[in-house]
Motif scaffolding. Structure first.
Motif, PDB file in Angstrom:
ATOM      1  N   TYR A   1     -14.094   6.645  -9.616  1.00  0.00           N
ATOM      2  CA  TYR A   1     -12.777   6.049  -9.356  1.00  0.00           C
ATOM      3  C   TYR A   1     -12.967   4.751  -8.309  1.00  0.00           C
ATOM      4  CZ  TYR A   1      -8.430   5.761  -6.690  1.00  0.00           C
ATOM      5  OH  TYR A   1      -7.116   5.315  -5.780  1.00  0.00           O
ATOM      6  N   LEU A   2     -13.533   4.677  -7.564  1.00  0.00           N
ATOM      7  CA  LEU A   2     -13.734   3.486  -6.799  1.00  0.00           C
ATOM      8  C   LEU A   2     -14.304   2.175  -7.460  1.00  0.00           C
ATOM      9  CD1 LEU A   2     -14.697   4.712  -3.178  1.00  0.00           C
ATOM     10  CD2 LEU A   2     -12.317   3.854  -3.814  1.00  0.00           C
ATOM     11  N   ALA A   3     -15.413   2.520  -8.304  1.00  0.00           N
ATOM     12  CA  ALA A   3     -16.006   1.566  -9.219  1.00  0.00           C
ATOM     13  C   ALA A   3     -15.061   0.302  -9.655  1.00  0.00           C
ATOM     14  CB  ALA A   3     -16.679   2.050 -10.127  1.00  0.00           C
ATOM     15  N   SER A   4     -13.806   0.768  -9.966  1.00  0.00           N
ATOM     16  CA  SER A   4     -12.860  -0.104 -10.716  1.00  0.00           C
ATOM     17  C   SER A   4     -12.690  -1.484  -9.679  1.00  0.00           C
ATOM     18  CB  SER A   4     -11.267   0.408 -10.637  1.00  0.00           C
ATOM     19  OG  SER A   4     -11.242   1.271 -11.935  1.00  0.00           O
TER      20      SER A   4
ATOM     21  N   GLY B   1      -6.551   0.176 -15.861  1.00  0.00           N
ATOM     22  CA  GLY B   1      -7.834   1.193 -16.066  1.00  0.00           C
ATOM     23  C   GLY B   1      -8.150   1.519 -14.799  1.00  0.00           C
ATOM     24  N   LYS B   2      -7.365   1.769 -13.743  1.00  0.00           N
ATOM     25  CA  LYS B   2      -7.690   2.081 -12.462  1.00  0.00           C
ATOM     26  C   LYS B   2      -6.763   3.163 -11.810  1.00  0.00           C
ATOM     27  CE  LYS B   2      -4.880  -1.559 -10.010  1.00  0.00           C
ATOM     28  NZ  LYS B   2      -4.290  -0.652  -8.913  1.00  0.00           N
ATOM     29  N   ASP B   3      -5.622   3.574 -12.194  1.00  0.00           N
ATOM     30  CA  ASP B   3      -4.773   4.236 -11.249  1.00  0.00           C
ATOM     31  C   ASP B   3      -4.396   5.645 -12.102  1.00  0.00           C
ATOM     32  OD1 ASP B   3      -4.581   2.700  -8.989  1.00  0.00           O
ATOM     33  OD2 ASP B   3      -3.094   1.483 -10.159  1.00  0.00           O
ATOM     34  N   ARG B   4      -3.623   5.264 -13.255  1.00  0.00           N
ATOM     35  CA  ARG B   4      -3.406   6.451 -14.385  1.00  0.00           C
ATOM     36  C   ARG B   4      -4.861   6.945 -15.050  1.00  0.00           C
ATOM     37  NH1 ARG B   4       1.468   3.203 -16.627  1.00  0.00           N
ATOM     38  NH2 ARG B   4      -0.013   1.584 -15.988  1.00  0.00           N
TER      39      ARG B   4
ATOM     40  N   ALA C   1       0.696  -1.248   0.135  1.00  0.00           N
ATOM     41  CA  ALA C   1       0.000   0.049  -0.177  1.00  0.00           C
ATOM     42  C   ALA C   1       0.754   1.208   0.069  1.00  0.00           C
ATOM     43  CB  ALA C   1      -0.833  -0.140   1.151  1.00  0.00           C
ATOM     44  N   ALA C   2       1.952   1.314   0.799  1.00  0.00           N
ATOM     45  CA  ALA C   2       2.921   2.393   0.760  1.00  0.00           C
ATOM     46  C   ALA C   2       3.530   2.605  -0.666  1.00  0.00           C
ATOM     47  CB  ALA C   2       4.039   2.111   1.714  1.00  0.00           C
ATOM     48  N   PHE C   3       3.768   1.699  -1.559  1.00  0.00           N
ATOM     49  CA  PHE C   3       4.171   1.798  -2.726  1.00  0.00           C
ATOM     50  C   PHE C   3       3.324   2.459  -3.672  1.00  0.00           C
ATOM     51  CE2 PHE C   3       5.160   0.467  -6.870  1.00  0.00           C
ATOM     52  CZ  PHE C   3       6.461   0.811  -7.178  1.00  0.00           C
ATOM     53  N   MET C   4       1.959   1.969  -3.504  1.00  0.00           N
ATOM     54  CA  MET C   4       0.771   2.701  -4.156  1.00  0.00           C
ATOM     55  C   MET C   4       0.946   3.943  -4.011  1.00  0.00           C
ATOM     56  SD  MET C   4      -0.115   0.390  -6.224  1.00  0.00           S
ATOM     57  CE  MET C   4      -1.551   1.275  -7.100  1.00  0.00           C
TER      58      MET C   4
ATOM     59  N   LEU D   1      -1.929  -3.730  -4.458  1.00  0.00           N
ATOM     60  CA  LEU D   1      -1.530  -3.191  -5.671  1.00  0.00           C
ATOM     61  C   LEU D   1      -2.802  -3.458  -6.918  1.00  0.00           C
ATOM     62  CD1 LEU D   1       1.935  -5.147  -5.818  1.00  0.00           C
ATOM     63  CD2 LEU D   1       1.326  -2.847  -5.135  1.00  0.00           C
ATOM     64  N   GLN D   2      -3.467  -4.318  -6.467  1.00  0.00           N
ATOM     65  CA  GLN D   2      -4.632  -4.716  -7.415  1.00  0.00           C
ATOM     66  C   GLN D   2      -5.747  -3.717  -7.308  1.00  0.00           C
ATOM     67  OE1 GLN D   2      -5.597  -8.621  -6.543  1.00  0.00           O
ATOM     68  NE2 GLN D   2      -4.906  -9.281  -8.678  1.00  0.00           N
ATOM     69  N   GLU D   3      -6.074  -2.998  -6.211  1.00  0.00           N
ATOM     70  CA  GLU D   3      -7.277  -2.244  -5.826  1.00  0.00           C
ATOM     71  C   GLU D   3      -6.835  -0.444  -5.898  1.00  0.00           C
ATOM     72  OE1 GLU D   3      -9.447  -4.849  -2.216  1.00  0.00           O
ATOM     73  OE2 GLU D   3      -8.404  -3.091  -1.696  1.00  0.00           O
ATOM     74  N   VAL D   4      -8.201  -0.076  -5.976  1.00  0.00           N
ATOM     75  CA  VAL D   4      -7.926   1.246  -5.760  1.00  0.00           C
ATOM     76  C   VAL D   4      -8.343   1.710  -4.672  1.00  0.00           C
ATOM     77  CG1 VAL D   4      -7.921   2.230  -8.213  1.00  0.00           C
ATOM     78  CG2 VAL D   4     -10.137   1.829  -6.909  1.00  0.00           C
ATOM     79  N   ARG D   5      -8.097   2.694  -3.829  1.00  0.00           N
ATOM     80  CA  ARG D   5      -8.531   2.938  -2.196  1.00  0.00           C
ATOM     81  C   ARG D   5      -8.311   4.483  -2.319  1.00  0.00           C
ATOM     82  NH1 ARG D   5      -4.549  -1.468   1.163  1.00  0.00           N
ATOM     83  NH2 ARG D   5      -5.684  -3.379   0.195  1.00  0.00           N
TER      84      ARG D   5
END
Length: 320
Positions: free
Chosen positions: A241-244, A215-218, A174-177, A274-278
């Motif tokens: 954003y969270l819908a990803s 399709g979630k971060d950038r 999470a820190a990396f994200m 790494l897979q999620e958006v938060r």
């Protein structure tokens, strides 16, 4: 005297532009909704993001495809003044290299004239170039993932549970994200790529799509910026954003299971951050914008170099 709809929309657009840029014309007395917009824009990022909830499910327009899971129409959302973001103008997506022939037919019906690919060369080499309807050539506009993709391949490929725990465990993933999201604000090339994409949307009269790998971060950050710029409330923009997480959940779960079954990871849940958006990730970028530019508005004007004219063009193109 009756004011034409065009003049009214222009005036409304100028107010939205001013709110986004943090200045309000002297002639424009804010309505209750506009005042709410200004308040939301100036609120502390952590408070605004923490309060967000996903948008209603029917407000997220997924384009169902076989070879991509996070392709969506950005339209359909309501703005502060009760108008609506137009459907069929802007689309967001994950990687398009594995589209089927049926997917190409579906994508072709969107009438796309430009596709922007945010992936770095390593991602394109691994996942393959976009597969697009005839006549479309993607515009390569790489935005760094801060080494995320390479690190993920390295840690999984090691097959070493100790090394994987050392790299990803105890909150390190999470820190990396959060570091990735900081680069959306701190990296000059990243800022230029985001700005160029927003200007493309403002100037284009044809449907446009942008995407990265998941399709979630950038892609998610670009969409958040776009929705806020045209007057969509922060709560709604965060919901998009969270819908990803919803659209990627089944695919990402299958990937984790395959990593375990294939003996690559004993604890594939290590990659969930790494897979999620938060909201925490989004909050990090907004907090960095406040630290470096004095807030979200400063990031738009000083960081991205956007002016009121560009924002007004976005509003005119995207909002009914």
């Amino acid at each position: 005297m009756r004011i034409s709809r065009t003049r009214t929309r222009t005036a409304t657009g100028l107010v939205i532009s001013a709110l986004a840029l943090g200045t309000l014309p002297a002639w424009a007395a804010p309505s209750e909704s506009a005042a709410s917009a200004a308040s939301a824009a100036s609120a502390a990022p952590a408070r605004a993001v923490a309060a967000a909830r996903p948008a209603p499910a029917d407000a997220v327009r997924q384009i169902p495809l076989q070879g991509a899971v996070n392709v969506r129409d950005v339209g359909g959302y309501r703005t502060y003044d009760g108008e609506q973001v137009r459907d069929g103008r802007v689309f967001r997506a994950d990687a398009l290299g594995k589209l089927t022939d049926a997917d190409l037919v579906t994508l072709g019906r969107l009438g796309l004239k430009k596709v922007i690919d945010f992936r770095v060369p390593a991602e394109v080499s691994y996942d393959g170039a976009d597969r697009l309807p005839g006549g479309l050539v993607p515009v390569s506009r790489p935005i760094t993932d801060n080494g995320l993709f390479t690190q993920l391949l390295t840690v999984i490929g090691s097959r070493d549970p100790v090394k994987q725990e050392e790299m990803l465990g105890n909150g390190r993933a999470a820190a990396f994200m959060r570091d990735v999201y900081r680069t959306f604000v701190t990296d000059a090339t990243n800022r230029a790529q985001f700005a160029a994409t927003l200007r493309d949307i403002a100037d284009s009269r044809s449907p446009l799509l942008y995407h990265c790998t998941s399709g979630k971060d950038r892609t998610g950050w670009t969409t958040y910026l776009l929705l806020r710029l045209v007057g969509v409330p922060d709560r709604t923009a965060v919901g998009d954003y969270l819908a990803s997480n919803t659209y990627r959940a089944a695919y990402d779960a299958r990937l984790r299971e395959s990593l375990k079954q294939g003996g690559l990871m004993q604890n594939p849940d290590l990659i969930i951050p790494l897979q999620e958006v938060r909201t925490d990730y989004l909050d990090t970028a907004l907090g960095e914008a406040t630290q470096r530019y004095g807030g979200f508005q400063g990031y738009l004007t000083k960081g991205l170099g956007l002016d009121a004219r560009t924002i007004l063009k976005l509003r005119e193109r995207l909002v009914d």
